[in-house]
Every structure is written in structure tokens, then in C-alpha cells.
Design a protein around this motif. Structure first.
Motif, short mmCIF file in Angstrom:
data_model
loop_
_atom_site.label_atom_id
_atom_site.label_comp_id
_atom_site.label_asym_id
_atom_site.label_seq_id
_atom_site.Cartn_x
_atom_site.Cartn_y
_atom_site.Cartn_z
N ALA A 4 17.05 61.94 -2.32
CA ALA A 4 18.43 62.18 -2.78
C ALA A 4 19.40 62.38 -1.63
O ALA A 4 20.52 61.86 -1.65
CB ALA A 4 18.45 63.39 -3.72
N SER A 5 19.01 63.14 -0.61
CA SER A 5 19.94 63.42 0.49
C SER A 5 20.28 62.16 1.27
O SER A 5 21.43 61.98 1.70
CB SER A 5 19.35 64.49 1.41
OG SER A 5 18.15 64.03 2.01
N PHE A 6 19.31 61.26 1.46
CA PHE A 6 19.56 60.03 2.21
C PHE A 6 20.40 59.05 1.39
O PHE A 6 21.29 58.38 1.93
CB PHE A 6 18.24 59.40 2.63
CG PHE A 6 17.51 60.19 3.68
CD1 PHE A 6 17.86 60.09 5.02
CD2 PHE A 6 16.50 61.07 3.33
CE1 PHE A 6 17.21 60.83 5.99
CE2 PHE A 6 15.84 61.83 4.29
CZ PHE A 6 16.19 61.70 5.62
N LEU A 7 20.13 58.97 0.08
CA LEU A 7 20.94 58.11 -0.78
C LEU A 7 22.38 58.62 -0.83
O LEU A 7 23.33 57.83 -0.78
CB LEU A 7 20.34 58.07 -2.19
CG LEU A 7 18.98 57.39 -2.33
CD1 LEU A 7 18.46 57.55 -3.75
CD2 LEU A 7 19.07 55.91 -1.96
N LEU A 8 22.53 59.94 -0.90
CA LEU A 8 23.87 60.52 -0.94
C LEU A 8 24.64 60.23 0.35
O LEU A 8 25.82 59.88 0.32
CB LEU A 8 23.77 62.03 -1.16
CG LEU A 8 25.10 62.79 -1.22
CD1 LEU A 8 25.98 62.27 -2.35
CD2 LEU A 8 24.84 64.29 -1.39
N HIS A 9 23.94 60.32 1.48
CA HIS A 9 24.61 60.04 2.76
C HIS A 9 25.02 58.57 2.84
O HIS A 9 26.12 58.26 3.33
CB HIS A 9 23.69 60.40 3.92
CG HIS A 9 24.38 60.39 5.25
ND1 HIS A 9 25.23 61.40 5.65
CD2 HIS A 9 24.39 59.47 6.25
CE1 HIS A 9 25.71 61.12 6.85
NE2 HIS A 9 25.22 59.96 7.24
N ALA A 10 24.15 57.66 2.35
CA ALA A 10 24.50 56.23 2.34
C ALA A 10 25.73 55.99 1.49
O ALA A 10 26.64 55.22 1.86
CB ALA A 10 23.32 55.41 1.82
N LEU A 11 25.82 56.65 0.34
CA LEU A 11 26.96 56.49 -0.54
C LEU A 11 28.23 57.04 0.10
O LEU A 11 29.31 56.43 -0.03
CB LEU A 11 26.70 57.21 -1.86
CG LEU A 11 25.66 56.51 -2.77
CD1 LEU A 11 25.14 57.47 -3.83
CD2 LEU A 11 26.26 55.27 -3.42
N GLU A 12 28.13 58.15 0.79
CA GLU A 12 29.30 58.71 1.48
C GLU A 12 29.78 57.77 2.58
O GLU A 12 30.99 57.62 2.79
CB GLU A 12 28.94 60.08 2.05
CG GLU A 12 28.75 61.14 0.97
CD GLU A 12 28.19 62.44 1.52
OE1 GLU A 12 27.69 62.43 2.68
OE2 GLU A 12 28.25 63.47 0.81
N LEU A 13 28.84 57.13 3.28
CA LEU A 13 29.23 56.16 4.30
C LEU A 13 29.94 54.96 3.66
O LEU A 13 30.93 54.45 4.21
CB LEU A 13 28.00 55.68 5.06
CG LEU A 13 27.40 56.63 6.09
CD1 LEU A 13 26.09 56.06 6.65
CD2 LEU A 13 28.38 56.89 7.23
N MET A 14 29.45 54.52 2.51
CA MET A 14 30.07 53.37 1.84
C MET A 14 31.44 53.72 1.29
O MET A 14 32.33 52.86 1.22
CB MET A 14 29.16 52.85 0.73
CG MET A 14 28.02 51.99 1.26
SD MET A 14 26.98 51.27 -0.04
CE MET A 14 25.85 52.62 -0.35
N GLU A 15 31.64 54.95 0.90
CA GLU A 15 32.96 55.37 0.44
C GLU A 15 33.91 55.56 1.62
O GLU A 15 35.12 55.66 1.43
CB GLU A 15 32.85 56.65 -0.37
CG GLU A 15 32.19 56.43 -1.73
CD GLU A 15 32.15 57.67 -2.59
OE1 GLU A 15 31.94 58.78 -2.03
OE2 GLU A 15 32.31 57.55 -3.82
N GLY A 16 33.35 55.61 2.83
CA GLY A 16 34.15 55.66 4.04
C GLY A 16 34.20 54.31 4.70
O GLY A 16 34.47 53.29 4.06
N ASN A 17 33.87 54.26 5.97
CA ASN A 17 33.93 53.00 6.71
C ASN A 17 32.60 52.64 7.35
O ASN A 17 32.56 52.08 8.45
CB ASN A 17 35.02 53.09 7.79
CG ASN A 17 36.41 53.25 7.20
OD1 ASN A 17 36.78 52.49 6.30
ND2 ASN A 17 37.15 54.23 7.68
#
Length: 588
Positions: free
Chosen positions: A408-421
Motif C-alpha cells: 500500500a505505501s509504495f502504491l500510494l507513493h506512485a500515485l502521489e508522483l503521478m498526481e505531481g510531475n
């Protein structure tokens, strides 16, 4: 010409009668071949003193040649199901001397800078097996074929309509019919409905026509017009006019018979044997010396890059050679330690091996491999923190290994990166982790575990990226976001975090509203909150996209019952029963 042919489908590529060429086949009991074997070892198994002028490699998408080294003789290949593994396959095809593919595959490869490719019809019929019969037809309309609905989305919808057509005519929808029963099924059907997943003139198109049935082929086919004419030798159909065309030809038997007979006469010249003779003739005309010179740039690449390409190619198969993984891991630790692509691919490969060991019950070996992979992931995250796939891959891998809380933590970080740049590499040189145990339709009994929506969509986008790289990049970003968001939503839902689950699942739906899985999970989450009307809409949308998911159909029926919408519940259940009854051998 001395041809070495293998390692698959020896029967389809059998020597034409009366050929003067010397054909030897490998991949059988006589000359065995195991994936990962080098060219030297293969040549050592050939008859003493016999060396081929050319190797014809059949279906590399299922078993890749030793792509880390150049073949000592000219290497030609026939590519079939390229659409399942295009992103990895295309890299290896750059090092092949010549390629034969279907029309769409030829176009896609050329868009990716691979010019040494041409169209060749890889299928045909066998007159010994495909024969017309005098017995009365057993069925009015028959469909026989794979039901991999993630890659056959149009097929899933028209088959749902065809299933309901059984109220009026004798309809048969079946899979896994082989041998004499298969050819009898074709010969004793008035109409056979068919489509090609890549727009190709597939095997069943030849066989159904040669057995005397009237062929209905989907109108988007790219090759059918070169063999059979619409309304003259077969019928081209669209999803919206299939039932009306079927009714028209079934009510006009003389017309149906006339078109079927014309198709039968046209298809007689297109046997597998005749196509094989044509292929050998084309090979004879090739200037392999010139072709090999054109590939000198490819083979001058560093060994580490060749090992990377070969490793990606080997991951297409169900079994990955350990020697290839060790070779890439060694390079990743040394020459390629500054290459994100090589490190990422090594991490994915080692994790896949860990999963295989886990399935085989070798927990100690699996844990060792997981620790090795984790060191690669850690290096990737520390050195390239903005690379989205590093985080997404590890999250998806951990989820597959049963470590959902860690994932979950790694998927969440990937999603946060995609919502950024965050940076998302192109599919040409990046490896994504596909769940190797992914089953179609969530285990609804429709198809074997050969790949899911994420895999199929990734390869679809990758294959089209040569023509429009910018659009492909945006589509891949949306797809990876959808996959991570729906998986994270599923983790939250399983852990009882319903509100967080709904938030991410809604984002997944908004990102790719045309894919059913997030709609289905969102419906589950909404049921948990008691919002049954909203859940009903999610389940209904999921079934509009994928009508054969009987688990979703059951959930929709249950929810409608909770809402006292009895008439609508009865309609959903009745339609599901009709579909199940029309589908031979289905146990939803």
C-alpha cells in the motif's frame, strides 16, 4: 535450402509435398530445446555434419531465442500473438534478420523502426481435416474460440447478444473443442461467427469456410478482403448489425448456401501447405548478407544492453530461464548499475522467480530472492526517486506476493508522483510488473490465467506508441494510475477503510471509465456504506463493459433485491441464465 524450423507448431509448418528443400525440426523429442539455451548448445544437438542455411523461428512471443547473442546463421521468424507482449518482443526483433507478421503487426513494427518485416498469412486449412458433409446441420449459428475478454472486448459484447439469440435459433458458443469434434462442429453449422484479435485472417476463418459453413467475419478485419468478398464469399458484420444479418441469411437458405459455396471454392487454394511453400519461396529470395550488414549496429551494443533486451524477451514466456536472470543481475550489479532500465528489469525478473518459488512451496528460496530483489528496488528508489514505475512495480510485486500492507505505501507513493510531475518512461525500454497469476474476470471461469486488463492495455498502448508517442505516453500514465489506484482501493476495502477505498476507486473510474474492474470494486465499497443505489449503478456499468462477469451479475441481482426492485432483478438473472445456458461447458 537447409532450414532449421522450431521450436513450436511443427504440424502447421510441415514440409510441403515434393519439396526439394532439406527441413529439420527442433523443439521435439528428436532435437530438444529448452528456453535459455544458447546457439552453440542448440547446434550441438543437430545431426552430425548438418548446418542450416537459415533458422525459421516460430512464435518467439512464447519462446524467445537466445537473444543476447547473434545467431551464427541467418535468423528469420514468424510472429503470431505479438499483441500480448509487444513492448518486450519488439526489442528482440531488432536483432532478427527477417520477420513475417500479420498486417497490423507489420505496420506496428515498421512504426517502431523495424523495416525488415513483411506480411505473410501464417494460417491456412488442411484439406484432410476440413471437408464438407452431407449430414443435416446441428446448429444454425456457431462460435468456437478463445474467450480472453480482456483482449476480446468487442467479442464479449457481441457474444452476449448472440447468447440471447438462442431463443430463436440453434446457437452454440463453445471453447476448447479440438480434433474431429472441432471439424464436425464447423461442418455441421450453417453459419460460423468469427473475428481476429489482431484483425488477421485467423485459422478458423479458413477452416470454417473450407468445412462448408457460411463465415461471418467482423468487419474490422484487415485481411479478410484479400481472401473473401463481403456478400459474395462470406459476410462482414458489425456488433450492431450481427443479429439482423444472421436473421437475414438464416431465413434465406438459398442465399446462405450460395455465398457459403462461393467461399468454399475461393478458400481451396489457401491451404497451410501452400502457404508454407510460399514462405519458403520468400526466404529463398532474401538477401541475408545485406540484411546482416544492416543489423551490425544492433549487435555492436554493449553486452549489458543485449542481456537486458533478452531478459525482457524471456519474461514473455511462462517459464523464465534462471541463467538469463543471473546474467542480467550480474550486469545490473556491475556494468549497468547506472542504468535504470536494467536495474528495474532485474528487479522484476528476480521477483517473478521469487513468485514461482513461492508457488512451488520453496519458501526459503523465495525469501532469498525477495531480499535480493528488495536491494534492487531500494537502489532504484534512492537513485531515481521520481521514476514512477520503480514505486509502482514494487507495490504491485509485493501485492502479488501477499504483502498487501507493505504494498500500500509504495502504491500510494506512485500515485502521489503521478498526481505531481513524476517521470514515466516509455514502454519501449521499461519493464512493468504484471501479476503472473492474473485470472480473467476475477475467476469467473471464462478464460485461463494468461494475462489481465492491465497487461493487455499496456501492450495495446505500447504497440501504438511508434505512430503517436505523445498520446501513448499520456495513455500509459492514465493506465498505471488506474492500476495502482484500483489495487490500493482494493487493499483499503479489504482492511475496512471504506472511505479511503471509495476515494481511490472513484479516481480509478474517472481515469479509465472504459475498464470494468474499478467499477466493480467501487460497487462493493458502496454496498459496505449502504448506498445501494450508487452501488447498483457501478455494477450496471461494469456489466455494460463486460457482460460475462457472472460474479458481478450476482452482486447486481443481490443489490436490486435489497432495493425491492424485483422486476429488474428478475431481468438481470434471466439474462444471466440465458447466457450461461448458451455457453457450452461454462460453470459460472
Amino acid at each position: 535450402m537447409k532450414l532449421l524450423i522450431g521450436p513450436c507448431s511443427h504440424d502447421r509448418f510441415a514440409a510441403p509435398a515434393g519439396t526439394l528443400h532439406n527441413l529439420v525440426y527442433f523443439g521435439s523429442r528428436e532435437i530438444q530445446y529448452e528456453i535459455g539455451m544458447g546457439w552453440g548448445e542448440l547446434f550441438g544437438r543437430l545431426p552430425a555434419g548438418w548446418k542450416p542455411d537459415c533458422i525459421l523461428w516460430i512464435w518467439p512471443e512464447y519462446m524467445m531465442w537466445p537473444a543476447w547473442e547473434q545467431c551464427p546463421v541467418p535468423l528469420a521468424t514468424v510472429v503470431g500473438d505479438w499483441h500480448y507482449n509487444f513492448s518486450a518482443l519488439s526489442g528482440c526483433l531488432h536483432g532478427c534478420d527477417y520477420i513475417f507478421a500479420d498486417r497490423l503487426g507489420t505496420r506496428r513494427l515498421q512504426e517502431h523502426g523495424i523495416d525488415h518485416v513483411e506480411w505473410w498469412p501464417a494460417y491456412g486449412h488442411s484439406p484432410d481435416q476440413c471437408q464438407r458433409r452431407n449430414e443435416a446441420p446441428l446448429f444454425d449459428v456457431t462460435f468456437i474460440g478463445r474467450l480472453n475478454f480482456h483482449s476480446h472486448r468487442t467479442r464479449s459484447r457481441y457474444l452476449a447478444k448472440l447468447a440471447l439469440f438462442k431463443e430463436h435459433y440453434r446457437v452454440r458458443i463453445a471453447r476448447d473443442i479440438h480434433g474431429p469434434d472441432y471439424f464436425e462442429a464447423l461442418a455441421r453449422s450453417r453459419i460460423v461467427v468469427n473475428d481476429g484479435v489482431r484483425g488477421e485472417m485467423n485459422m478458423r476463418a479458413y477452416e470454417a469456410t473450407a468445412c462448408g459453413a457460411l463465415l461471418f467475419m467482423h468487419a474490422d478485419n484487415l485481411e479478410i478482403s484479400e481472401f473473401l468478398r463481403d456478400g459474395k464469399d462470406c459476410v462482414y458484420f458489425e456488433e450492431d448489425n450481427l443479429l439482423s444479418l444472421l436473421t437475414h441469411y438464416l431465413k434465406n437458405e438459398s442465399l446462405r448456401r450460395r455465398v457459403a459455396d462461393s467461399g468454399w471454392h475461393c478458400i481451396q487454394q489457401h491451404t497451410s501447405e501452400q502457404h508454407m511453400a510460399d514462405l519458403i519461396g520468400r526466404l529463398e529470395q532474401l538477401d541475408f548478407q545485406s540484411l546482416r550488414r544492416d543489423l551490425s549496429g544492433f549487435w555492436s551494443q554493449p553486452d549489458a544492453e543485449l542481456a537486458h533486451l533478452a531478459s525482457r524477451g524471456f519474461m514473455m514466456g511462462s517459464v523464465m530461464p534462471v541463467n538469463a536472470t543471473k546474467r542480467l543481475a550480474s550486469y545490473a550489479n556491475q556494468e549497468s548499475r547506472n542504468d535504470w532500465n536494467a536495474l528495474n528489469t532485474a528487479a522484476v525478473m528476480i521477483t517473478r522467480h521469487a513468485f514461482q518459488q513461492h508457488q512451488d512451496g520453496n519458501s526459503a528460496q523465495s525469501n532469498t530472492l525477495c531480499q535480493q530483489a528488495a536491494s534492487f528496488w531500494q537502489s532504484l528508489h534512492e537513485r531515481w526517486p521520481e521514476r514512477i514505475l520503480s514505486w509502482a512495480n514494487y507495490g504491485l510485486a509485493l501485492l502479488t506476493l501477499g504483502r498487501s500492507d507493505d504494498a500500500a505505501s509504495f502504491l500510494l507513493h506512485a500515485l502521489e508522483l503521478m498526481e505531481g510531475n513524476g517521470d514515466l518512461p516509455s514502454p519501449d525500454n521499461s519493464t512493468i510488473f504484471f501479476d503472473p497469476d492474473n485470472t480473467y474476470l476475477g475467476g469467473a471461469g471464462i478464460a485461463p490465467p494468461t494475462g489481465g486488463t492491465f497487461h493487455v492495455e499496456w501492450e495495446r498502448i505500447a504497440s501504438g506508441s511508434g505512430a503517436d508517442p505523445e498520446t501513448a505516453k499520456n495513455e500509459l500514465r492514465q493506465l498505471v494510475f488506474w492500476e495502482c489506484a484500483r489495487k490500493l482501493g482494493g487493499i483499503y476495502l479489504a482492511n475496512g477503510n471504506t472511505s479511503q477505498a471509495i476515494g481511490w476507486l472513484q479516481k480509478a473510474v474517472n481515469c479509465r471509465p472504459d475498464l470494468e474492474q474499478a467499477h466493480d470494486l467501487l460497487g462493493n465499497a458502496l454496498v459496505e456504506t449502504g448506498d445501494l443505489m450508487a452501488a447498483t449503478k457501478s455494477f450496471e456499468r461494469s456489466l455494460e463493459i463486460q457482460p460475462w462477469n457472472f460474479k458481478t451479475r450476482q452482486k447486481l441481482a443481490d443489490t436490486l433485491g435489497e432495493l425491492n426492485l424485483w422486476h429488474k432483478q428478475d431481468e438481470v438473472c434471466r439474462e444471466g441464465i440465458q447466457m450461461a445456458n448458451a455457453f457450452e461447458g461454462l460453470h459460472p
